[in-house]
Structures are given as C-alpha cells and as structure tokens.
Design a protein around this motif. Structure first.
Motif, PDB file in Angstrom:
ATOM      1  N   ILE A  54      48.121  90.105  19.097  1.00 49.10           N
ATOM      2  CA  ILE A  54      47.684  89.357  20.180  1.00 49.10           C
ATOM      3  C   ILE A  54      48.956  88.924  20.815  1.00 49.10           C
ATOM      4  CG2 ILE A  54      46.241  87.664  21.085  1.00 49.10           C
ATOM      5  CD1 ILE A  54      44.237  88.254  18.929  1.00 49.10           C
ATOM      6  N   TYR A  55      48.858  89.200  22.046  1.00 47.67           N
ATOM      7  CA  TYR A  55      50.313  88.806  22.929  1.00 47.67           C
ATOM      8  C   TYR A  55      49.757  87.744  23.822  1.00 47.67           C
ATOM      9  CZ  TYR A  55      52.497  92.687  20.979  1.00 47.67           C
ATOM     10  OH  TYR A  55      53.041  93.665  19.937  1.00 47.67           O
ATOM     11  N   ASP A  56      50.602  86.612  23.975  1.00 49.08           N
ATOM     12  CA  ASP A  56      50.390  85.764  25.162  1.00 49.08           C
ATOM     13  C   ASP A  56      50.877  86.151  26.542  1.00 49.08           C
ATOM     14  OD1 ASP A  56      49.173  83.953  23.390  1.00 49.08           O
ATOM     15  OD2 ASP A  56      50.876  82.630  23.131  1.00 49.08           O
ATOM     16  N   PHE A  57      49.832  86.003  27.629  1.00 53.82           N
ATOM     17  CA  PHE A  57      50.160  86.335  28.936  1.00 53.82           C
ATOM     18  C   PHE A  57      49.914  85.111  29.764  1.00 53.82           C
ATOM     19  CE2 PHE A  57      50.062  90.332  26.960  1.00 53.82           C
ATOM     20  CZ  PHE A  57      51.134  91.234  28.015  1.00 53.82           C
ATOM     21  N   ASN A  58      50.454  85.147  30.853  1.00 58.69           N
ATOM     22  CA  ASN A  58      50.093  84.048  31.888  1.00 58.69           C
ATOM     23  C   ASN A  58      48.869  84.378  32.795  1.00 58.69           C
ATOM     24  OD1 ASN A  58      50.079  81.967  33.809  1.00 58.69           O
ATOM     25  ND2 ASN A  58      51.963  81.648  34.133  1.00 58.69           N
ATOM     26  N   SER A  59      47.691  84.017  32.837  1.00 61.18           N
ATOM     27  CA  SER A  59      46.636  84.574  33.561  1.00 61.18           C
ATOM     28  C   SER A  59      46.489  83.767  34.931  1.00 61.18           C
ATOM     29  CB  SER A  59      45.466  84.067  32.916  1.00 61.18           C
ATOM     30  OG  SER A  59      45.122  82.847  32.557  1.00 61.18           O
ATOM     31  N   ASN A  60      47.314  82.778  35.153  1.00 61.63           N
ATOM     32  CA  ASN A  60      47.640  82.140  36.365  1.00 61.63           C
ATOM     33  C   ASN A  60      46.220  81.538  37.024  1.00 61.63           C
ATOM     34  OD1 ASN A  60      50.398  82.626  37.184  1.00 61.63           O
ATOM     35  ND2 ASN A  60      50.017  84.717  36.967  1.00 61.63           N
ATOM     36  N   ALA A  61      45.751  81.789  38.120  1.00 65.06           N
ATOM     37  CA  ALA A  61      44.351  81.273  38.547  1.00 65.06           C
ATOM     38  C   ALA A  61      43.204  82.426  38.219  1.00 65.06           C
ATOM     39  CB  ALA A  61      44.288  80.845  40.020  1.00 65.06           C
ATOM     40  N   LEU A  62      43.533  83.516  37.741  1.00 64.98           N
ATOM     41  CA  LEU A  62      42.604  84.461  37.344  1.00 64.98           C
ATOM     42  C   LEU A  62      41.789  84.155  36.164  1.00 64.98           C
ATOM     43  CD1 LEU A  62      42.178  87.516  38.054  1.00 64.98           C
ATOM     44  CD2 LEU A  62      43.592  88.284  36.405  1.00 64.98           C
ATOM     45  N   VAL A  63      40.458  84.350  36.648  1.00 66.11           N
ATOM     46  CA  VAL A  63      39.355  83.875  35.428  1.00 66.11           C
ATOM     47  C   VAL A  63      38.987  85.307  34.871  1.00 66.11           C
ATOM     48  CG1 VAL A  63      37.122  83.161  35.395  1.00 66.11           C
ATOM     49  CG2 VAL A  63      38.315  82.323  37.125  1.00 66.11           C
ATOM     50  N   VAL A  64      39.119  85.204  33.475  1.00 69.07           N
ATOM     51  CA  VAL A  64      39.255  86.485  32.658  1.00 69.07           C
ATOM     52  C   VAL A  64      38.170  86.050  31.504  1.00 69.07           C
ATOM     53  CG1 VAL A  64      40.960  87.628  33.144  1.00 69.07           C
ATOM     54  CG2 VAL A  64      41.159  86.102  31.407  1.00 69.07           C
ATOM     55  N   SER A  65      37.512  86.889  30.804  1.00 66.32           N
ATOM     56  CA  SER A  65      36.458  86.577  29.654  1.00 66.32           C
ATOM     57  C   SER A  65      37.185  87.432  28.350  1.00 66.32           C
ATOM     58  CB  SER A  65      35.094  86.764  29.907  1.00 66.32           C
ATOM     59  OG  SER A  65      35.010  85.786  31.098  1.00 66.32           O
ATOM     60  N   ILE A  66      36.646  87.177  27.205  1.00 71.26           N
ATOM     61  CA  ILE A  66      36.887  87.874  26.122  1.00 71.26           C
ATOM     62  C   ILE A  66      36.486  89.287  26.386  1.00 71.26           C
ATOM     63  CG2 ILE A  66      36.605  88.368  23.565  1.00 71.26           C
ATOM     64  CD1 ILE A  66      36.871  85.346  23.245  1.00 71.26           C
ATOM     65  N   GLY A  67      37.202  90.380  26.205  1.00 71.81           N
ATOM     66  CA  GLY A  67      36.649  91.723  26.333  1.00 71.81           C
ATOM     67  C   GLY A  67      37.067  92.387  27.498  1.00 71.81           C
ATOM     68  N   ASP A  68      37.524  91.647  28.486  1.00 72.37           N
ATOM     69  CA  ASP A  68      37.740  92.051  29.772  1.00 72.37           C
ATOM     70  C   ASP A  68      39.102  93.067  29.771  1.00 72.37           C
ATOM     71  OD1 ASP A  68      35.692  90.987  31.281  1.00 72.37           O
ATOM     72  OD2 ASP A  68      36.845  89.006  32.018  1.00 72.37           O
ATOM     73  N   ARG A  69      38.857  94.175  30.382  1.00 67.72           N
ATOM     74  CA  ARG A  69      40.147  95.006  30.643  1.00 67.72           C
ATOM     75  C   ARG A  69      40.902  94.438  31.528  1.00 67.72           C
ATOM     76  NH1 ARG A  69      36.670  96.168  26.427  1.00 67.72           N
ATOM     77  NH2 ARG A  69      37.250  98.204  25.277  1.00 67.72           N
ATOM     78  N   VAL A  70      42.228  94.311  31.192  1.00 69.00           N
ATOM     79  CA  VAL A  70      43.102  93.900  32.332  1.00 69.00           C
ATOM     80  C   VAL A  70      44.464  94.736  32.429  1.00 69.00           C
ATOM     81  CG1 VAL A  70      42.321  91.393  32.192  1.00 69.00           C
ATOM     82  CG2 VAL A  70      44.034  92.143  30.547  1.00 69.00           C
ATOM     83  N   ILE A  71      45.057  94.339  33.540  1.00 77.07           N
ATOM     84  CA  ILE A  71      46.538  95.170  33.831  1.00 77.07           C
ATOM     85  C   ILE A  71      47.360  93.971  33.413  1.00 77.07           C
ATOM     86  CG2 ILE A  71      48.006  96.689  35.175  1.00 77.07           C
ATOM     87  CD1 ILE A  71      45.549  97.987  34.196  1.00 77.07           C
TER      88      ILE A  71
END
Length: 265
Positions: free
Chosen positions: A15-32
């Motif tokens: 698991i790597y740390d990323f800056n999500s800024n103001a983006l709202v994400v939940s566990i299981g979401d696929r992200v770029i």
C-alpha cells in the motif's frame, strides 16, 4: 495538512500513500494515480486521512477511474498476455535458463516490465532486442525471488487455505529456523516449508506470542517442586501453558503454570 490515501496496485500488493487533495474516494474505488513510471491504475485500500506530511513528497490521485479507463486496462491486459507468450517463445529459442512468470504494462503504455526467476545472472541482451523490435516499447527485465513467484501465481497452502502471500501479505518478513524451534515444530524441511520451497511465512505470525509466553515458563532442564514432588522439566507446551516434569521414579507428570503460581504464593 495533507489528505493522504492508501492505494495498492495488486490484491495483496504493498500500500502506497498518495495525496487525494479534495477528491472524495472510498475503499475499493478504482483510481488513476501518478507514479514514477507514469500513470497507474490502483485500488483505494486505506481511506483518506489528514496527516502532517510534505505535500511535495507525495504523488497525486488524478481522478476516479472511468469506464474508458476500465476498457483501456482490458486492452493492456491483452498486450501483457501477448507479450508473455512471445517472450516465453523467445526464451526457448535463445535457450535462456530463466522462468518468466509475469508481464506488466504501465497504464500509459510506455513500458513493459518482465518479471522472472533464475538461479543466477542472465545475459538477456538479445532477448531485449527481440522484444523491442516486436513491441516498439521500453523494456525492463526484473529478476525476483521465488517467494514473489508464489505471491503472483497463488495457490493453496498445507493448511488448506489460500496462500498468505497472495491473499493479504503486503511484504515478506524474515523467517528463520529458530522460529520453528521456538514453536516446537518438526525441523523436517518438507513439513515447515511452503509451496515456494522456503520456510513458511506463517512461522512469523505467532513468533512473538511464543517468545512472550515462554519467558514465563520454567526452562528445559530446570528442577522444580510441586506438591512436595521434585522433578526435571523435559518438555514445554506453550499453548496449554504447561510443562512436563520427569520425576525421580522416571515417570512424567504434566504441570500447569497456574499450579506453579499457587505453589509460590
């Protein structure tokens, strides 16, 4: 403060740390996400939390994956399969002593990484030339250990469950034969080795527990007295929290630690 989100790229990957800024994400979401290799397709594994970190040290989550991203990922998987089949054939033609087990493409299709195992160093310069000529893309050959092979391939362990490394383990902790000794296991390699041929990773799971409780137990060879009977400790049973004592008449008796505590009160 930075919104830090944990993202992984494989089911049991790190698991790597990323800056999500103001983006709202939940566990299981696929992200770029942004990576050192370009854009990556990941899965949110840890929800966003505000942490006091240097914003410049973290890569960003670009966006939530769209349907087009899923379609593109399918195309990349087809490319990876094609590259794997072609590379295996080239390895046979060049008589290279290596075992290719996985091919991964960056999300922006800038590079193909070929993962393999081998007993020693391999001269794959000719192989790379063939791969570059066939796919016109940057090629990286990465040699990994046999445990990584098991993690990628998966399977069922001796316990009848899915391999720990391919289901939930993010990293490989060091495993030693001393751990098997502490847990009173047979030192027969066939009984304490996993499908990869190395010592089973699960030996590390209970190591701290065994060492903690063993500190409270009489050591092997110690002479103890219980109920006015004196004997020598010949075995320890950590799970039962008891020791086996050999008496003067050569008979053996199991003594629980609770009995020893009562004797000392």
């Amino acid at each position: 403060m930075v919104n830090v989100t944990g993202v992984k790229f494989k089911t049991a990957g790190k698991i790597y740390d990323f800056n999500s800024n103001a983006l709202v994400v939940s566990i299981g979401d696929r992200v770029i996400v942004e990576t050192e290799q370009g854009l990556g397709f990941g899965i949110v594994a840890v929800p966003s939390q505000e942490k006091d970190k240097d914003e410049k040290s973290l890569k960003n989550i670009v966006r939530l994956a769209t349907q087009e991203d899923f379609t593109w990922r399918k195309e990349l998987e087809s490319l990876e399969l094609l590259a794997h089949e072609y590379c295996v054939q080239c390895i046979k033609d060049l008589s290279l002593l290596m075992n290719l087990f996985s091919v991964e493409s960056t999300f922006d299709r800038n590079k193909l990484t070929f993962f393999y195992t081998a007993d020693g160093r391999i001269d794959f310069r000719e192989l790379i030339k063939l791969l570059v000529k066939e796919f016109s893309i940057r090629i990286e050959m990465r040699q990994v250990g046999i445990r990584n092979l098991s993690k990628h391939v998966g399977g069922v362990g001796k316990c009848g469950r899915e391999l720990c490394c391919s289901s939930f383990m993010h990293t490989f902790d060091p495993v030693s034969i001393k751990m098997a000794k502490e847990q009173g296991l047979s030192l027969n390699p066939t009984k304490i080795s996993g499908v990869c041929g190395r010592l089973m990773c699960c030996l590390t799971f209970e190591d701290k527990t065994y060492r903690y409780y063993k500190k409270k137990m009489p050591k092997l060879g110690k002479i103890i007295t219980v109920e006015d009977v004196q004997g020598k400790v010949v075995r320890q049973n950590v799970l039962r929290q008891s020791v086996t004592v050999r008496l003067d008449d050569r008979t053996e008796k199991e003594i629980f630690l609770s009995q020893l505590k009562k004797e000392n009160t």
